[in-house]
Design a protein around this motif. Sequence first.
Motif, PDB file in Angstrom:
ATOM      1  N   LEU A  78      19.552 -10.496 -50.421  1.00 20.77           N
ATOM      2  CA  LEU A  78      20.414 -10.687 -51.584  1.00 20.77           C
ATOM      3  C   LEU A  78      21.282  -9.475 -51.839  1.00 20.77           C
ATOM      4  O   LEU A  78      21.064  -8.408 -51.273  1.00 20.77           O
ATOM      5  N   THR A  79      22.256  -9.676 -52.709  1.00 18.16           N
ATOM      6  CA  THR A  79      23.118  -8.604 -53.186  1.00 18.16           C
ATOM      7  C   THR A  79      22.934  -8.520 -54.690  1.00 18.16           C
ATOM      8  O   THR A  79      22.887  -9.557 -55.367  1.00 18.16           O
ATOM      9  N   GLU A  80      22.815  -7.295 -55.207  1.00 15.71           N
ATOM     10  CA  GLU A  80      22.691  -7.084 -56.654  1.00 15.71           C
ATOM     11  C   GLU A  80      23.787  -6.143 -57.129  1.00 15.71           C
ATOM     12  O   GLU A  80      24.176  -5.217 -56.416  1.00 15.71           O
ATOM     13  N   TRP A  81      24.256  -6.394 -58.359  1.00 21.02           N
ATOM     14  CA  TRP A  81      25.229  -5.558 -59.032  1.00 21.02           C
ATOM     15  C   TRP A  81      24.593  -5.123 -60.350  1.00 21.02           C
ATOM     16  O   TRP A  81      24.253  -5.965 -61.182  1.00 21.02           O
ATOM     17  N   ILE A  82      24.406  -3.826 -60.512  1.00 24.13           N
ATOM     18  CA  ILE A  82      23.732  -3.270 -61.687  1.00 24.13           C
ATOM     19  C   ILE A  82      24.667  -2.281 -62.376  1.00 24.13           C
ATOM     20  O   ILE A  82      25.279  -1.438 -61.716  1.00 24.13           O
ATOM     21  N   THR A  83      24.747  -2.377 -63.705  1.00 22.34           N
ATOM     22  CA  THR A  83      25.483  -1.399 -64.502  1.00 22.34           C
ATOM     23  C   THR A  83      24.617  -1.030 -65.703  1.00 22.34           C
ATOM     24  O   THR A  83      24.193  -1.919 -66.456  1.00 22.34           O
TER      25      THR A  83
END
Length: 146
Positions: A78-83
Motif C-alpha cells: 500500500l501507499t500512505e500519505w500522512i500529515t
Amino acid sequence: MTNIKAISGLLAVAVAVVGVVALGAAQASAASAPIVIPYAKTCDETVGHCVGTAGNGGTFEMQVTSFRATGKGAELSLTEWITVGGISFTAEMDGHVSPAGFIVLNGTVTEGSFAGAQVHQRSNLESAAGTTTTWTGELRLMPASA
C-alpha cells in the motif's frame, strides 16, 4: 610507587573515556528514538481506500495497491500519505493481515519529511460493518539519519 601513580592515572583516563562514550551513546539513543504517530482510520474494503486522523489534528490516507489472500490472512502492499504538524510524507509499505484482527506493515518513506526513513505500523481492527472497517494503531517512523 611511580608505577601505582601511572596505573591510577591511566585508570582515571579510561574511566573518563568510558563516561564520555556512554554519554554520547545515550544522547545518540535519545536522538534516534522513533517518532510515534497514533492514528484512526475508516476503510472502504471494496476499493482498498482508507481515510482518517493522525496524531493531534493530522490526516491519514491509505490506498492498497496489491492484495493477496493467504488462507485466513492476507499479504498486502500500500501507499500512505500522512500529515501531522510540520511532518508530511508518503510511505510505501508491505505487510500481513492476520485473521486475529490486526495488520503489521513495514516500509520506507518515499517522499516528503524524512525521505528514506523506515516505517513500522500496526493496525488493530475496531469494528466491521458490511464493507466498512475501522482501525486504530501506531505508525513508528525511524529517521534515516538516526
